[in-house]
Design a protein around this motif. Structure first.
Motif, PDB file in Angstrom:
ATOM      1  N   UNK A 174       1.780   6.220 -10.088  1.00  0.00           N
ATOM      2  CA  UNK A 174       2.481   5.867 -10.377  1.00  0.00           C
ATOM      3  C   UNK A 174       2.788   4.210  -9.668  1.00  0.00           C
ATOM      4  N   UNK A 175       3.044   4.259  -8.593  1.00  0.00           N
ATOM      5  CA  UNK A 175       3.763   3.101  -7.484  1.00  0.00           C
ATOM      6  C   UNK A 175       2.485   2.208  -7.567  1.00  0.00           C
ATOM      7  N   UNK A 176       1.427   2.244  -7.412  1.00  0.00           N
ATOM      8  CA  UNK A 176       0.080   1.335  -7.463  1.00  0.00           C
ATOM      9  C   UNK A 176      -0.089   0.856  -9.450  1.00  0.00           C
ATOM     10  N   UNK A 179       2.750  -1.471  -9.499  1.00  0.00           N
ATOM     11  CA  UNK A 179       2.635  -2.616  -8.517  1.00  0.00           C
ATOM     12  C   UNK A 179       1.203  -3.718  -9.445  1.00  0.00           C
ATOM     13  N   UNK A 180       0.286  -3.463 -10.534  1.00  0.00           N
ATOM     14  CA  UNK A 180      -0.430  -4.028 -10.823  1.00  0.00           C
ATOM     15  C   UNK A 180       0.148  -4.940 -12.426  1.00  0.00           C
ATOM     16  N   UNK A 181       1.301  -4.225 -12.953  1.00  0.00           N
ATOM     17  CA  UNK A 181       1.705  -4.371 -14.322  1.00  0.00           C
ATOM     18  C   UNK A 181       2.792  -5.458 -13.746  1.00  0.00           C
ATOM     19  N   UNK A 208      -2.827 -14.859  -2.213  1.00  0.00           N
ATOM     20  CA  UNK A 208      -2.377 -14.446  -1.323  1.00  0.00           C
ATOM     21  C   UNK A 208      -2.088 -12.422  -1.848  1.00  0.00           C
ATOM     22  N   UNK A 209      -1.113 -13.195  -3.051  1.00  0.00           N
ATOM     23  CA  UNK A 209      -0.086 -11.475  -3.523  1.00  0.00           C
ATOM     24  C   UNK A 209      -1.187 -10.807  -4.775  1.00  0.00           C
ATOM     25  N   UNK A 210      -2.559 -11.142  -4.852  1.00  0.00           N
ATOM     26  CA  UNK A 210      -4.039 -10.461  -5.451  1.00  0.00           C
ATOM     27  C   UNK A 210      -4.239  -9.578  -4.256  1.00  0.00           C
ATOM     28  N   UNK A 211      -4.473 -10.450  -3.288  1.00  0.00           N
ATOM     29  CA  UNK A 211      -4.731  -9.465  -1.942  1.00  0.00           C
ATOM     30  C   UNK A 211      -4.639  -8.588  -1.043  1.00  0.00           C
ATOM     31  N   UNK A 212      -3.465  -8.919  -1.630  1.00  0.00           N
ATOM     32  CA  UNK A 212      -2.428  -7.707  -1.090  1.00  0.00           C
ATOM     33  C   UNK A 212      -2.714  -6.669  -2.232  1.00  0.00           C
ATOM     34  N   UNK A 213      -2.709  -6.997  -3.630  1.00  0.00           N
ATOM     35  CA  UNK A 213      -2.425  -5.674  -4.103  1.00  0.00           C
ATOM     36  C   UNK A 213      -3.911  -4.696  -3.548  1.00  0.00           C
ATOM     37  N   UNK A 214      -4.639  -5.956  -4.030  1.00  0.00           N
ATOM     38  CA  UNK A 214      -6.236  -4.883  -4.256  1.00  0.00           C
ATOM     39  C   UNK A 214      -6.417  -3.805  -3.027  1.00  0.00           C
ATOM     40  N   UNK A 215      -5.850  -4.672  -1.908  1.00  0.00           N
ATOM     41  CA  UNK A 215      -6.417  -3.866  -0.392  1.00  0.00           C
ATOM     42  C   UNK A 215      -6.156  -2.587  -0.315  1.00  0.00           C
ATOM     43  N   UNK A 216      -4.986  -2.584  -1.185  1.00  0.00           N
ATOM     44  CA  UNK A 216      -4.473  -1.379  -1.339  1.00  0.00           C
ATOM     45  C   UNK A 216      -4.811  -0.234  -2.834  1.00  0.00           C
ATOM     46  N   UNK A 217      -5.528  -0.638  -2.867  1.00  0.00           N
ATOM     47  CA  UNK A 217      -6.363  -0.163  -3.933  1.00  0.00           C
ATOM     48  C   UNK A 217      -7.743   0.926  -3.437  1.00  0.00           C
TER      49      UNK A 217
END
Length: 267
Positions: A174-176, A179-181, A208-217
């Motif tokens: 749900x959280x991930x 973040x994508x949305x 920067x925002x994208x890397x922070x997101x995909x590193x959490x995926x």
């Protein structure tokens, strides 16, 4: 955004693979565009030197900064995640890596460090002391120094295991997904980052925002994710905008970049 994250984005997009050292003034000029002060930039560069992520190289009165093996490894991983591996895991095999550990109560620091490493590597907790990650994960570095208290297995689910339920329990889908949305809402628009002064600033903020997101995926198998999983749409938005920003970004970087050859760079 943390200044170090923005610096790594800049290094990955404009320095990695070029065997150069970049002046502190170039960093200051670039990051002022995204609201990072000169003081914060200088402080972060010094901190990255202490952490082994940058090397100082003086030429006359000017200070230049070059990559180290540690930062090169970080940037190589970022390049792989952004441009090569992608966010969709549609592998045919449903294989998983399991790590079980039972460490002494006095090893609180080691347990905390291990959990941090596991999250970074894409693992989620099935229960206390048993973690799971998609695919075949080389856990050698993750469990180094922990002795026989850690066990690593490769496994496939069997009936009656409900892997969708397992994934939902082990990971915060749900959280991930939110973040994508949120990334899509922020960037998939006619005027992304309207307060940014130019496309270099937009590119820095975007990646920067994208890397922070995909590193959490953890790149979970698509078959176990909700049917409307937004990761692939977000990735298309990121890649499309990066190409759109590229021409003006390249012109700006060519103007502000003060660099010298890095004669001691080690691959």
């Amino acid at each position: 955004m943390r200044p170090q994250s923005v610096i790594l984005t800049f290094l990955g997009d404009h320095v990695y693979g070029r065997d150069i050292c970049v002046s502190s003034r170039s960093f200051i000029d670039a990051f002022a565009r995204v609201g990072i002060s000169e003081e914060a930039t200088r402080s972060t560069l010094s901190r990255m030197v202490r952490r082994g992520l940058l090397r100082r190289h003086r030429v006359g009165r000017r200070m230049y900064f070059g990559l180290t093996p540690a930062s090169t490894a970080v940037l190589k991983d970022g390049e792989r995640r952004i441009w090569h591996s992608g966010v969709v895991n549609d592998a045919d095999e449903d294989r998983w890596t399991l790590i079980g550990f039972s460490l002494p109560e006095s090893w609180q620091r080691q347990r905390h460090e291990l959990r941090s490493r596991l999250v970074w590597a894409g693992f989620g907790p099935l229960r206390d002391g048993l973690w799971i990650a998609p695919g075949e994960v080389d856990a050698t570095d993750l469990v180094a120094g922990l002795g026989t208290g850690v066990k690593v297995f490769s496994a496939e689910p069997r009936t009656p295991t409900d892997m969708q339920a397992v994934v939902a329990d082990a990971y915060d889908l749900t959280g991930l997904g939110a973040r994508y949305r949120a990334f899509i809402d922020e960037w998939d628009r006619a005027d992304p980052a309207p307060d940014a002064p130019d496309d270099l600033a937009r590119s820095l903020l975007l990646l920067t925002g994208w890397l922070q997101l995909i590193r959490a995926d953890p790149r979970l198998p698509l078959r176990h994710l909700p049917h409307d999983w937004p990761a692939e749409q977000a990735q298309r938005v990121c890649h499309t905008l990066h190409e759109r920003f590229r021409p003006e970004t390249a012109e700006i970087v060519a103007r502000l970049m003060d660099a010298v050859p890095d004669e001691t760079w080690t691959k």
